[in-house]
Design an enzyme around this catalytic site. Structure first.
Site, PDB file in Angstrom:
ATOM      1  N   CYS A   1       1.357  -1.012 -17.569  1.00 27.43           N
ATOM      2  CA  CYS A   1       2.380  -0.753 -16.552  1.00 27.43           C
ATOM      3  C   CYS A   1       3.530  -1.749 -16.655  1.00 27.43           C
ATOM      4  O   CYS A   1       4.685  -1.430 -16.375  1.00 27.43           O
ATOM      5  CB  CYS A   1       1.774  -0.838 -15.155  1.00 27.43           C
ATOM      6  SG  CYS A   1       0.751   0.565 -14.693  1.00 27.43           S
TER       7      CYS A   1
ATOM      8  N   GLU B   1       8.385  10.170 -14.262  1.00 23.11           N
ATOM      9  CA  GLU B   1       7.809   8.841 -14.093  1.00 23.11           C
ATOM     10  C   GLU B   1       7.958   7.969 -15.340  1.00 23.11           C
ATOM     11  O   GLU B   1       7.297   6.940 -15.469  1.00 23.11           O
ATOM     12  CB  GLU B   1       6.342   8.964 -13.703  1.00 23.11           C
ATOM     13  CG  GLU B   1       6.123   9.731 -12.406  1.00 23.11           C
ATOM     14  CD  GLU B   1       6.417   8.917 -11.153  1.00 23.11           C
ATOM     15  OE1 GLU B   1       5.977   7.761 -11.076  1.00 23.11           O
ATOM     16  OE2 GLU B   1       7.090   9.449 -10.250  1.00 23.11           O
TER      17      GLU B   1
ATOM     18  N   GLY C   1       0.811  -1.217   0.000  1.00 19.93           N
ATOM     19  CA  GLY C   1       0.000   0.000   0.000  1.00 19.93           C
ATOM     20  C   GLY C   1       0.839   1.258   0.000  1.00 19.93           C
ATOM     21  O   GLY C   1       0.507   2.258   0.635  1.00 19.93           O
ATOM     22  N   LEU C   2       1.940   1.245  -0.747  1.00 20.11           N
ATOM     23  CA  LEU C   2       2.934   2.313  -0.663  1.00 20.11           C
ATOM     24  C   LEU C   2       2.652   3.513  -1.548  1.00 20.11           C
ATOM     25  O   LEU C   2       3.289   4.553  -1.396  1.00 20.11           O
ATOM     26  CB  LEU C   2       4.322   1.746  -1.034  1.00 20.11           C
ATOM     27  CG  LEU C   2       4.833   0.599  -0.160  1.00 20.11           C
ATOM     28  CD1 LEU C   2       6.070  -0.020  -0.784  1.00 20.11           C
ATOM     29  CD2 LEU C   2       5.141   1.102   1.243  1.00 20.11           C
ATOM     30  N   SER C   3       1.729   3.373  -2.491  1.00 20.00           N
ATOM     31  CA  SER C   3       1.583   4.390  -3.530  1.00 20.00           C
ATOM     32  C   SER C   3       0.353   5.262  -3.292  1.00 20.00           C
ATOM     33  O   SER C   3      -0.738   4.966  -3.778  1.00 20.00           O
ATOM     34  CB  SER C   3       1.513   3.727  -4.907  1.00 20.00           C
ATOM     35  OG  SER C   3       1.603   4.691  -5.926  1.00 20.00           O
TER      36      SER C   3
ATOM     37  N   ARG D   1      10.138   3.845  -4.968  1.00 20.40           N
ATOM     38  CA  ARG D   1      10.484   3.793  -6.381  1.00 20.40           C
ATOM     39  C   ARG D   1      11.728   4.627  -6.685  1.00 20.40           C
ATOM     40  O   ARG D   1      12.422   4.369  -7.669  1.00 20.40           O
ATOM     41  CB  ARG D   1       9.302   4.240  -7.232  1.00 20.40           C
ATOM     42  CG  ARG D   1       8.036   3.414  -6.991  1.00 20.40           C
ATOM     43  CD  ARG D   1       7.307   3.073  -8.255  1.00 20.40           C
ATOM     44  NE  ARG D   1       8.075   2.271  -9.165  1.00 20.40           N
ATOM     45  CZ  ARG D   1       7.642   1.875 -10.357  1.00 20.40           C
ATOM     46  NH1 ARG D   1       6.429   2.221 -10.762  1.00 20.40           N
ATOM     47  NH2 ARG D   1       8.395   1.136 -11.146  1.00 20.40           N
TER      48      ARG D   1
ATOM     49  N   HIS E   1      -0.977   8.348 -13.320  1.00 21.72           N
ATOM     50  CA  HIS E   1      -0.157   8.446 -14.531  1.00 21.72           C
ATOM     51  C   HIS E   1      -1.080   8.595 -15.733  1.00 21.72           C
ATOM     52  O   HIS E   1      -2.230   8.136 -15.710  1.00 21.72           O
ATOM     53  CB  HIS E   1       0.712   7.194 -14.740  1.00 21.72           C
ATOM     54  CG  HIS E   1       1.822   7.044 -13.766  1.00 21.72           C
ATOM     55  ND1 HIS E   1       2.172   5.827 -13.215  1.00 21.72           N
ATOM     56  CD2 HIS E   1       2.686   7.940 -13.238  1.00 21.72           C
ATOM     57  CE1 HIS E   1       3.188   5.988 -12.394  1.00 21.72           C
ATOM     58  NE2 HIS E   1       3.508   7.267 -12.386  1.00 21.72           N
TER      59      HIS E   1
ATOM     60  N   SER F   1      -3.533   0.209  -5.153  1.00 21.16           N
ATOM     61  CA  SER F   1      -2.433  -0.043  -4.227  1.00 21.16           C
ATOM     62  C   SER F   1      -2.872   0.174  -2.793  1.00 21.16           C
ATOM     63  O   SER F   1      -2.601  -0.645  -1.902  1.00 21.16           O
ATOM     64  CB  SER F   1      -1.251   0.868  -4.565  1.00 21.16           C
ATOM     65  OG  SER F   1      -0.256   0.797  -3.572  1.00 21.16           O
TER      66      SER F   1
ATOM     67  N   GLY G   1      -2.275   7.857  -3.871  1.00 24.17           N
ATOM     68  CA  GLY G   1      -2.797   8.334  -5.148  1.00 24.17           C
ATOM     69  C   GLY G   1      -3.144   7.206  -6.100  1.00 24.17           C
ATOM     70  O   GLY G   1      -3.825   7.419  -7.096  1.00 24.17           O
TER      71      GLY G   1
END
Length: 443
Positions: A366, A169, A15-17, A133, A245, A23, A19
């Site tokens: 992705c 990105e 759950g690091l992202s 990242r 993105h 995730s 936005g």
């Protein structure tokens, strides 16, 4: 040629992202690294069987003990991991992420037909917006250099300065339009905000990860002409709805862009500029715009309709590769059925099960990096990373040998996991003929 990221042995749902809705909503669930890697390999094999050139991009060493050491954790590798787990579990989770699997973020690529020196240019993305990242690009650069190791044909650039003003990105915010892959094209850079010009609006809820200034810098590094570049701002309102993105709201290929009605600011001007510049290069730009009345932004984010692969078959027809989640969304699936029977440029849709990646917020687009190559350039690619029936079988055996079928957060502190990852990658460098791209040495 499509280069898909091989899912790493530490694939987990951290759950690091912020936005990225998927995730965050699947945070702390148990993952299946073995299944994730096999789902990705199955997609690579299927595209190869359809006649598309397919390659593999290797994962990275995780947990990244060196990154933890740089944050003040000391001792043996096992002690570093144990201290991090006890004192700062979020940092251990970040340094254990398998997020390099999403190779659309690995770099931006400009084909030789577009660049001033006639070489294919690569700039590794700094991915500065997210710590987990931001630690990827040194290894990414080494892996890319080992894959495209011929200075006559390929030029490699280091990541942009690792500051927010140059947040980059990679190809997730970059698309190329062209009449033919070998022809001069128009490179389309989409940004979420400007770092130095306050006239551009910005999202209010979630961060805009790509800056205009980063896109401009990459275009300069690659030697792109003004006539071959279009910059467009992503709609801040859709960023705030989870479109982190551009490849979550639009995808392009050849002369076609498949996009949502609300993807960009000043849409009419953007489309007109693309049409004008592509026409000057012999192409005929086509917009396939999805109305918000048929597919909402929420539908697009949940299904990852636009995080799809748009591919041109040998006969010139276009194929859309979508995740299973599109079939599970009634409005999206209904739209796709209409699309393929309406005489549009997109004539067929194929569905793939990529649930392990999707639950972490990454769909078919992705997982892949597109590289347009002329025949001499294709011949110069490291043959070890080119997918074949033999490599597919070898990599599946490799996954069965080294990957776990379940991983939860507490497993990240297990020193055996690091040993398993390093052992797997040491063997993988030999399989893919990558040389010394990883900094660790097996004892």
């Amino acid at each position: 040629m499509n280069f898909d990221g091989l899912v790493g042995p530490t694939h987990n749902y951290g759950g690091l992202s912020y936005g990225n809705v998927a995730s965050q909503s699947n945070s702390q669930q148990g993952s299946n690294p073995k299944e994730a890697a096999k789902q990705g390999l199955a997609k690579m094999k299927a595209l190869m069987d359809m006649g598309f050139q397919q390659g593999v991009l290797a994962p990275q060493e995780r947990p990244d003990v060196a990154a933890l050491r740089s944050l003040g954790f000391a001792g043996t590798d096992a002690q570093v991991m144990a201290k991090a787990a006890k004192e700062a579990m979020p940092l251990l989770a970040a340094c254990s992420s398998a997020s390099s699997m999403w190779t659309a973020n690995s770099c931006t690529v400009s084909p030789s037909a577009d660049t001033a020196d006639g070489r294919v240019h690569f700039t590794a993305a700094n991915l500065n917006c997210k710590f987990h990242r931001s630690i990827e690009h040194p290894t990414t650069s080494r892996v890319l250099a080992a894959m495209f190791n011929n200075a006559e044909h390929f030029a490699h650039h280091a990541a942009l300065p690792a500051v927010g003003q140059f947040g980059d990105e990679g190809a997730a915010n970059h698309t190329r339009f062209c009449k033919g892959y070998g022809d001069a094209g128009v490179e389309f850079f989409v940004f979420g905000r400007s770092a130095f010009d306050s006239r551009y609006p910005a999202p209010q809820r979630y961060p805009a990860r790509q800056t205009l200034e980063a896109s401009q810098a990459v275009a300069r590094l690659h030697g792109l002409s003004e006539a071959g570049v279009v910059y467009a701002q992503q709609n801040p309102a859709v960023i705030d709805q989870g479109v982190f993105h551009n490849d979550v709201i639009a995808v392009g290929n050849g002369e076609v862009m498949f996009h949502h009605q609300d993807a960009f600011l000043h849409t009419e001007q953007v489309l007109a500029e693309l049409q004008e510049k592509l026409a000057a290069r012999g192409g005929q730009f086509q917009s396939v715009c999805v109305p918000r009345e048929q597919v909402t932004v929420e539908d697009a984010v949940k299904s990852y309709l636009f995080n799809s692969q748009l591919l041109t078959r040998a006969d010139g027809s276009m194929l859309l590769i979508v995740p299973e989640e599109c079939r599970n969304n009634g409005r999206v699936w209904s739209y796709l059925q209409q699309l393929t029977t309406s005489g549009s440029a997109i004539g067929e849709v194929q569905v793939f099960d990529l649930k392990q990646s999707m639950q972490n917020g990454g769909g078919p687009a992705c997982l892949r990096l597109r590289v347009a190559l002329k025949q001499a350039e294709l011949a110069a690619v490291n043959p070890g990373v080119v997918m074949s029936n033999a490599l597919y079988a070898t990599l599946n055996t490799w996954v069965d040998k080294h990957y776990r079928d379940r991983l939860v957060e507490t497993d990240l502190a297990d020193p055996q996991l690091l040993i398993e990852c390093r052992t797997a990658l040491d063997e993988l460098t030999q399989i893919l003929k990558l040389g010394a791209v990883y900094p660790f040495q097996l004892n």
